[in-house]
Every structure is written in C-alpha cells, then in structure tokens.
Motif scaffolding. Sequence first.
Motif, short mmCIF file in Angstrom:
data_model
loop_
_atom_site.label_atom_id
_atom_site.label_comp_id
_atom_site.label_asym_id
_atom_site.label_seq_id
_atom_site.Cartn_x
_atom_site.Cartn_y
_atom_site.Cartn_z
N ARG A 36 0.86 -1.18 0.00
CA ARG A 36 0.00 0.00 0.00
C ARG A 36 0.89 1.23 0.00
N GLN A 37 0.32 2.36 -0.33
CA GLN A 37 1.05 3.62 -0.32
C GLN A 37 1.30 4.05 1.12
N HIS A 38 2.52 4.42 1.41
CA HIS A 38 2.84 4.90 2.76
C HIS A 38 3.41 6.31 2.63
N LYS A 39 4.69 6.50 2.82
CA LYS A 39 5.29 7.83 2.73
C LYS A 39 6.00 8.08 1.41
N GLY A 40 6.43 7.02 0.76
CA GLY A 40 7.22 7.17 -0.46
C GLY A 40 6.37 7.26 -1.71
N ILE A 41 7.06 7.24 -2.83
CA ILE A 41 6.39 7.33 -4.13
C ILE A 41 5.73 6.00 -4.48
N SER A 42 6.43 4.90 -4.21
CA SER A 42 5.89 3.59 -4.56
C SER A 42 5.28 2.91 -3.33
N GLU A 43 4.47 1.91 -3.60
CA GLU A 43 3.84 1.16 -2.51
C GLU A 43 4.87 0.28 -1.82
N THR A 44 4.62 0.00 -0.56
CA THR A 44 5.52 -0.86 0.21
C THR A 44 4.70 -1.88 1.00
N HIS A 45 5.34 -2.96 1.39
CA HIS A 45 4.67 -4.04 2.12
C HIS A 45 4.35 -3.57 3.55
N TYR A 46 3.24 -4.09 4.09
CA TYR A 46 2.83 -3.66 5.43
C TYR A 46 2.16 -4.79 6.18
N GLY A 47 2.07 -4.62 7.51
CA GLY A 47 1.43 -5.62 8.36
C GLY A 47 1.13 -5.05 9.73
N LEU A 48 0.69 -5.92 10.63
CA LEU A 48 0.36 -5.55 12.00
C LEU A 48 1.52 -5.92 12.91
N ALA A 49 1.97 -4.98 13.72
CA ALA A 49 3.16 -5.18 14.55
C ALA A 49 2.78 -5.37 16.02
N PHE A 50 3.52 -6.27 16.67
CA PHE A 50 3.29 -6.58 18.08
C PHE A 50 4.61 -6.70 18.81
N THR A 51 4.60 -6.33 20.10
CA THR A 51 5.72 -6.57 20.99
C THR A 51 5.20 -7.40 22.16
N PHE A 52 6.13 -8.01 22.90
CA PHE A 52 5.76 -8.95 23.94
C PHE A 52 6.58 -8.71 25.20
N ASP A 53 5.92 -8.87 26.35
CA ASP A 53 6.60 -8.67 27.64
C ASP A 53 7.43 -9.87 28.05
N ASN A 54 6.99 -11.08 27.65
CA ASN A 54 7.67 -12.29 28.09
C ASN A 54 7.39 -13.45 27.13
N GLU A 55 8.07 -14.56 27.37
CA GLU A 55 7.94 -15.74 26.50
C GLU A 55 6.54 -16.33 26.55
N HIS A 56 5.91 -16.28 27.71
CA HIS A 56 4.55 -16.82 27.84
C HIS A 56 3.59 -16.04 26.94
N ALA A 57 3.71 -14.72 26.92
CA ALA A 57 2.84 -13.89 26.08
C ALA A 57 3.04 -14.23 24.60
N LEU A 58 4.29 -14.36 24.17
CA LEU A 58 4.59 -14.70 22.79
C LEU A 58 4.07 -16.09 22.45
N SER A 59 4.27 -17.05 23.33
CA SER A 59 3.79 -18.41 23.10
C SER A 59 2.27 -18.45 22.97
N GLU A 60 1.58 -17.76 23.86
CA GLU A 60 0.12 -17.70 23.82
C GLU A 60 -0.36 -17.01 22.53
N PHE A 61 0.31 -15.94 22.14
CA PHE A 61 0.00 -15.22 20.91
C PHE A 61 0.11 -16.15 19.70
N LEU A 62 1.23 -16.87 19.60
CA LEU A 62 1.45 -17.76 18.46
C LEU A 62 0.47 -18.94 18.46
#
Length: 121
Positions: free
Chosen positions: A86-112
């Motif tokens: 999709r169009q972001h800041k540049g002239i051409s479109e770029t790939h995009y997605g939803l970003a997440f961060t995690f506090d600990n391994e349990h949170a990441l494991s549950e997320f996955l």
Amino acid sequence: MAMVHAQIVSTLNQLQCRSNFNLHHVSEFMLPHSKEPLYLHHQGQLSTLVIRPAFEVFASELTGIDGVHGQYEYYHNAQMTRFPTRQHKGISETHYGLAFTFDNEHALSEFLTRLIKIVQG
C-alpha cells in the motif's frame, strides 16, 4: 519490559516456526505446519513481530492476551515480500502488516498458539 531479539528467536524456534531468511534487520519465519509468514524486525536488541494485515479483525483478541502489545499504525517494510502493499510515505507502494511486541515468552507463546488456531480455522 519488552522481550529482546534473542528471546523471541529462541521462542519461535521452540514452537517450531521455520526461519527462511534474515535480511536488513528483518527475519522471515513460517508458522509450524503452514505457509503463514511472520516477520521479525529487530532494531538493536528490541524486536517487533509483524503478521499479515488480514488478521486485523483478530487484533483485539490477540492484544487481549496479557503481555501482548499491538502498535496502533501499520508497520511498513520493503523486505516483507509475502505481505500486501500500500502507499505509505514514499512514491511507490511498500509491504505492510500488524506489529506486536511482547513482555515475556509466555505472552509470545500464547499469541502464536492463538494465531495458529486462527490460521487453521
């Protein structure tokens, strides 16, 4: 405190996510037993896990997991080649997605685990 890059990679490997490549601070992984891509962007020691924007309808369910933090805006990076563009800041479109961060391994494991269930239907 957010998980550091090495912790996330270790947890992804323990959960049998396959690593495809590492290029310009972006690593591509695949969920176990599927062809669903994930991207891990690392800047310094901190990392962000990025999933396809199609999962936006499940964002509140995923961020409802204790220790999971979603970013408000889409994450853009040209190296995430399996994601839509999709169009972001540049002239051409770029790939995009939803970003997440995690506090600990349990949170990441549950997320996955929840993401795998969503992918499998």
